[in-house]
Every structure is written in structure tokens, then in C-alpha cells.
Write a protein that holds these residues in place. Structure first.
Motif, PDB file in Angstrom:
ATOM      1  N   GLU A   4      53.210  46.806  42.208  1.00  0.00           N
ATOM      2  CA  GLU A   4      52.495  46.990  43.623  1.00  0.00           C
ATOM      3  C   GLU A   4      50.824  47.246  43.504  1.00  0.00           C
ATOM      4  OE1 GLU A   4      53.694  46.769  46.792  1.00  0.00           O
ATOM      5  OE2 GLU A   4      55.411  46.046  45.686  1.00  0.00           O
ATOM      6  N   MET A   5      50.484  47.939  42.392  1.00  0.00           N
ATOM      7  CA  MET A   5      49.254  47.962  41.822  1.00  0.00           C
ATOM      8  C   MET A   5      48.715  46.629  41.610  1.00  0.00           C
ATOM      9  SD  MET A   5      46.889  47.519  39.181  1.00  0.00           S
ATOM     10  CE  MET A   5      47.956  47.796  37.604  1.00  0.00           C
ATOM     11  N   VAL A   6      49.304  45.534  41.055  1.00  0.00           N
ATOM     12  CA  VAL A   6      48.989  44.263  40.815  1.00  0.00           C
ATOM     13  C   VAL A   6      48.462  43.605  42.077  1.00  0.00           C
ATOM     14  CG1 VAL A   6      49.253  42.144  39.953  1.00  0.00           C
ATOM     15  CG2 VAL A   6      49.609  43.926  38.435  1.00  0.00           C
ATOM     16  N   LYS A   7      49.641  43.803  43.161  1.00  0.00           N
ATOM     17  CA  LYS A   7      49.513  43.114  44.414  1.00  0.00           C
ATOM     18  C   LYS A   7      48.148  43.628  45.259  1.00  0.00           C
ATOM     19  CE  LYS A   7      54.340  42.083  44.391  1.00  0.00           C
ATOM     20  NZ  LYS A   7      55.632  42.554  45.131  1.00  0.00           N
ATOM     21  N   SER A   8      48.244  44.975  45.204  1.00  0.00           N
ATOM     22  CA  SER A   8      47.303  45.606  45.887  1.00  0.00           C
ATOM     23  C   SER A   8      45.790  45.220  45.132  1.00  0.00           C
ATOM     24  CB  SER A   8      47.172  47.189  45.719  1.00  0.00           C
ATOM     25  OG  SER A   8      48.112  47.710  46.329  1.00  0.00           O
ATOM     26  N   GLN A   9      45.547  45.039  43.748  1.00  0.00           N
ATOM     27  CA  GLN A   9      44.192  44.675  43.318  1.00  0.00           C
ATOM     28  C   GLN A   9      44.143  43.053  43.752  1.00  0.00           C
ATOM     29  OE1 GLN A   9      42.504  46.618  41.115  1.00  0.00           O
ATOM     30  NE2 GLN A   9      40.977  45.243  41.343  1.00  0.00           N
ATOM     31  N   PHE A  10      45.007  42.366  43.862  1.00  0.00           N
ATOM     32  CA  PHE A  10      44.873  41.145  44.146  1.00  0.00           C
ATOM     33  C   PHE A  10      44.161  41.158  45.887  1.00  0.00           C
ATOM     34  CE2 PHE A  10      45.965  36.814  46.251  1.00  0.00           C
ATOM     35  CZ  PHE A  10      45.853  36.044  45.023  1.00  0.00           C
ATOM     36  N   ILE A  11      44.678  41.651  46.365  1.00  0.00           N
ATOM     37  CA  ILE A  11      44.229  41.995  48.001  1.00  0.00           C
ATOM     38  C   ILE A  11      42.911  42.387  47.939  1.00  0.00           C
ATOM     39  CG2 ILE A  11      44.552  42.902  50.312  1.00  0.00           C
ATOM     40  CD1 ILE A  11      46.724  40.735  49.725  1.00  0.00           C
ATOM     41  N   GLU A  12      42.582  43.475  47.262  1.00  0.00           N
ATOM     42  CA  GLU A  12      41.362  44.000  47.134  1.00  0.00           C
ATOM     43  C   GLU A  12      40.213  43.084  46.491  1.00  0.00           C
ATOM     44  OE1 GLU A  12      39.026  47.697  44.580  1.00  0.00           O
ATOM     45  OE2 GLU A  12      41.052  47.943  45.324  1.00  0.00           O
ATOM     46  N   MET A  13      40.646  42.262  45.729  1.00  0.00           N
ATOM     47  CA  MET A  13      39.644  41.407  45.096  1.00  0.00           C
ATOM     48  C   MET A  13      39.353  40.225  45.810  1.00  0.00           C
ATOM     49  SD  MET A  13      40.540  41.706  40.799  1.00  0.00           S
ATOM     50  CE  MET A  13      39.242  40.565  40.429  1.00  0.00           C
ATOM     51  N   PHE A  14      40.596  39.748  46.506  1.00  0.00           N
ATOM     52  CA  PHE A  14      40.628  38.284  46.773  1.00  0.00           C
ATOM     53  C   PHE A  14      40.991  38.167  48.503  1.00  0.00           C
ATOM     54  CE2 PHE A  14      42.143  37.670  42.363  1.00  0.00           C
ATOM     55  CZ  PHE A  14      41.023  37.489  41.922  1.00  0.00           C
ATOM     56  N   GLY A  15      41.411  39.156  49.120  1.00  0.00           N
ATOM     57  CA  GLY A  15      41.795  39.288  50.219  1.00  0.00           C
ATOM     58  C   GLY A  15      43.225  38.931  50.610  1.00  0.00           C
ATOM     59  N   ASN A  16      43.671  39.072  51.813  1.00  0.00           N
ATOM     60  CA  ASN A  16      45.255  38.723  52.326  1.00  0.00           C
ATOM     61  C   ASN A  16      45.130  37.007  52.263  1.00  0.00           C
ATOM     62  OD1 ASN A  16      47.592  37.832  53.603  1.00  0.00           O
ATOM     63  ND2 ASN A  16      47.409  39.353  54.730  1.00  0.00           N
ATOM     64  N   PRO A  17      45.794  36.329  51.484  1.00  0.00           N
ATOM     65  CA  PRO A  17      45.636  34.813  51.531  1.00  0.00           C
ATOM     66  C   PRO A  17      46.078  33.984  52.895  1.00  0.00           C
ATOM     67  CG  PRO A  17      47.620  35.816  50.375  1.00  0.00           C
ATOM     68  CD  PRO A  17      46.774  36.909  50.527  1.00  0.00           C
ATOM     69  N   LEU A  18      46.775  35.046  53.667  1.00  0.00           N
ATOM     70  CA  LEU A  18      47.027  34.421  54.815  1.00  0.00           C
ATOM     71  C   LEU A  18      46.105  34.805  56.164  1.00  0.00           C
ATOM     72  CD1 LEU A  18      50.870  34.727  55.319  1.00  0.00           C
ATOM     73  CD2 LEU A  18      49.535  32.853  54.422  1.00  0.00           C
ATOM     74  N   SER A  19      44.905  35.567  55.941  1.00  0.00           N
ATOM     75  CA  SER A  19      44.050  35.841  56.570  1.00  0.00           C
ATOM     76  C   SER A  19      43.277  34.714  57.114  1.00  0.00           C
ATOM     77  CB  SER A  19      43.268  37.082  56.257  1.00  0.00           C
ATOM     78  OG  SER A  19      42.318  37.409  57.149  1.00  0.00           O
TER      79      SER A  19
END
Length: 375
Positions: free
Chosen positions: A168-183
């Protein structure tokens, strides 16, 4: 130590529920996780024909396809499928807390599988389960053994929670750095995924001889958390036709249901002669130098929102639904700089190291549990 049959220490419970099923937990085989000791999942208020009743503390044993190792303690009262055998200890014959470990033992499941009958959906009857033989010490020694086993199991569960938290930390880090890919709002310029990587690249001219070895990767060798497991070597001549070609650092994406929904995918690494041949149910995503990192591509394609969107765009029927290459080609994504991707790659690799150590600890605990049961 004294020898008993399973039927001397435990009994099958056959109780029928005929009341109102509103808000009553309903358990099917799909709710029992293989090799887990407790069942916590269930449905409520769903259409079903289940009438078998069970109580908290009883063991729910999946008698259909017993090779799946489904047997767990109920943590609530409810109703279950007829393909589940409800078991409880016989008072004074076995320490109750030890019984789940006896049932979860590999030897018990091996006995169950040997007595299963049927071709497509083999089932085992209680009469066969009850004939399983086991040696047991005194009740007091059983109590001590059960306490050790449950302590080991609780430690194992804590490590598994840490594993899940790391994911979950890795996924959260992805969102924090790059944003939600579906946004609709992206931090970076939107591009087609097919512009960021080469999808299903053509096989180049290969100088290998038919007797040279390459890595062979069936779908079963790809985990649901981004790893290749138990890769085999095979002669190139035996697998050069009818399989998917890929190379080191390519990202594998399982395109068929339910593997796609379950998250099967991995970065191909350590391939023999740098070449892999695998299931035709993989799409291959090859990073483009200075544009995409395999770790960014893997994390993107493993994001739950990415898989959920892909599932809605599958074609086919039943268990043959697949994600088309065109869907991946045209998926719009905000593409971060290669420097940002490499920073994320470093975070991903560090998390992977932590997960590797956690898995080693879990494996060690499993060995301790087995040695205690068999000792």
C-alpha cells in the motif's frame, strides 16, 4: 503418544437452518482462503440455496477440490455451502485449539485428496476424512503445543500485515508522485501508453541454437504482487513457437480473466541468455530508453484503478475474457520525467527488499509450524 483416527477426535456437524436468512452471514468456498486458519469473509442478503448451519469456533472444510487446501475456523455464526464440511472437536479427545492445525496439515489434505471422487469437481466424504490416522500426546501436551502454534501463527499474520502495508505504501507513493492515472487532471503531459513503451514488440532475429536454453514462464510463475516465481529453463527449439517472446526488463501483463483482475504481472529479470518465452496470455510492455522505466510501467499497470478500468474493457465471454493490446496502446496517462521515474524505481526496489525479508520470515515460521505439528 497414542494413535487415533480423525473420527475419534472430531465429528461432522450436520445442522440445517430453516429460518429467515436476512443479515445472516453466508459462506461459500470462495470465502475460504487457501492455507489460512480463520475465515472472516462472507456475503449477506444474497440469493442462495444454502441451508447448512455452522457456529463460531467450528472448522469449515472445503470438501470439493480438497487440493486447494481450504479449511478454516469460523469467526462468526452463519450458513455455508453444501460443499463445506462442518467439523468440531470431540470433548476430551483433542485440545480444541489444536484441531485447526491438524486439519491444515499437508498430510491431512493429502489423505483428503486421495479419497476424493469425481472428475471435474472431486469431493471427499466425511467417512474418508474420519479414517485419517494421527498420533497425539496427552491433552496437557496438546495444550502446550497449540499455544506454541498459535503464537507462531499470530507472528506470521503480523508479518503478512506488514507485507500488505508495504504494498500500500508503494501504491500511495505512486499516487503522491504521479497522481491518479484515471484522473482528468494530471501532473504531467498526457500521452498514449503506446507512445511510452513498445507493446508486444516483434521478436528480433535470434542467433540461438535450438538446444540453447532460455527462461520459460507459464502464467503460474507470475505472482499477483509483481514477481516471477520458479522460472524454468527450456531448450529454445521446444518453445520458440506458440509462446510469447520477451527480454530482460520487459513488463509482463496478464491479459486474461481472472489473472488480469488478480494483478498478475512482473518485470522479466535474470532471464537465461536474456530471453524469455511464456504464456500467450501475456501482453509485453517494453520500456523505451529515457522515456519509461520498467518499474513505473509495472506499478502503473498494477494499480487497482488501472486493472478495474481494464476489466471494463475486456472482450470475450466467461473465463475467456481478455484485455486487447489496443486498450493498452490507447490508454492515456500522464508521463513523468525519467528522473522522477527513476526516483520512484529506487523507492520500489527498497520496498521490494523489505518484502523479500518479510517473506523469508514468513517461510521460516511456516517451517516452524510444520516441524511442531510433525514433531
Amino acid at each position: 503418544m497414542a494413535k487415533f483416527t480423525f473420527g475419534q477426535i472430531a465429528k461432522e456437524v450436520r445442522l440445517t437452518y430453516n429460518g429467515d436468512k436476512t443479515d445472516i452471514p453466508i459462506v461459500g468456498l470462495e470465502h475460504i482462503v487457501p492455507k489460512e486458519l480463520t475465515v472472516t469473509n462472507y456475503d449477506i442478503n444474497t440469493n442462495n440455496t444454502f441451508t447448512k448451519s455452522f457456529k463460531k469456533g467450528q472448522i469449515l472444510f472445503g470438501r470439493r477440490r480438497a487440493y486447494q487446501h481450504k479449511a478454516a475456523i469460523a469467526t462468526f455464526n452463519g450458513i455455508c455451502s453444501g460443499d463445506i464440511t462442518v467439523i468440531e472437536p470431540i470433548e476430551g479427545m483433542v485440545y480444541p485449539a489444536l484441531l485447526p492445525f491438524i486439519v491444515q496439515n499437508d498430510a491431512f489434505f493429502s489423505h483428503a485428496v486421495q479419497g476424493s471422487a469425481g472428475s471435474l469437481s472431486p469431493r471427499v466424504k466425511w467417512e474418508h476424512l474420519s479414517s485419517y490416522e494421527i498420533e497425539l500426546p496427552s491433552i496437557e501436551e496438546q495444550r502446550v503445543l497449540a499455544e506454541k502454534l498459535w503464537a507462531a501463527y499470530r507472528l506470521k499474520e503480523s508479518y503478512k500485515r506488514l507485507l500488505a502495508a508495504t504494498d500500500e505504501m508503494v501504491k500511495s507513493q505512486f499516487i503522491e508522485m504521479f497522481g491518479n492515472p484515471l484522473s482528468s487532471k494530471q501532473k504531467n503531459e498526457l500521452k498514449k501508453l503506446g507512445e511510452c513503451c513498445c507493446i508486444n514488440p516483434r521478436r528480433p532475429n535470434i542467433t540461438l541454437h535450438d538446444t540453447d536454453k532460455v527462461s520459460f514462464v507459464p502464467m503460474s510463475a507470475v505472482s499477483e504482487d509483481g514477481h516471477l516465481l520458479d522460472i524454468l529453463d527450456e531448450e529454445y527449439g521446444k518453445v520458440k513457437k506458440g509462446f510469447t517472446y520477451f527480454e530482460n526488463n520487459d513488463v509482463l501483463f496478464a491479459k486474461i480473466t481472472p489473472c488480469m483482475e488478480n494483478g498478475k504481472g512482473a518485470i522479466a529479470q535474470g532471464l537465461t541468455n536474456g530471453i524469455g518465452m511464456g504464456s500467450t496470455e501475456f501482453h509485453v510492455l517494453r520500456p523505451i530508453n529515457e522515456i519509461s522505466s520498467p518499474y513505473w510501467l509495472l506499478a502503473l499497470t498494477q494499480m487497482p484503478v488501472f486493472r478495474e478500468r481494464a476489466a471494463k474493457n475486456m472482450s470475450g465471454t466467461g473465463g475467456q475474457k481478455r484485455v486487447a493490446a489496443a486498450y493498452l496502446e490507447h490508454f492515456m496517462v500522464g508521463v513523468p520525467s525519467i528522473e522522477e521515474q527513476r526516483h520512484f524505481e529506487a523507492i520500489y526496489k527498497q520496498a521490494d527488499k523489505s518484502k523479500f525479508e518479510l517473506r523469508k520470515s514468513i517461510d521460516a515460521i511456516d517451517q516452524v509450524i510444520k516441524s511442531l505439528i510433525n514433531g
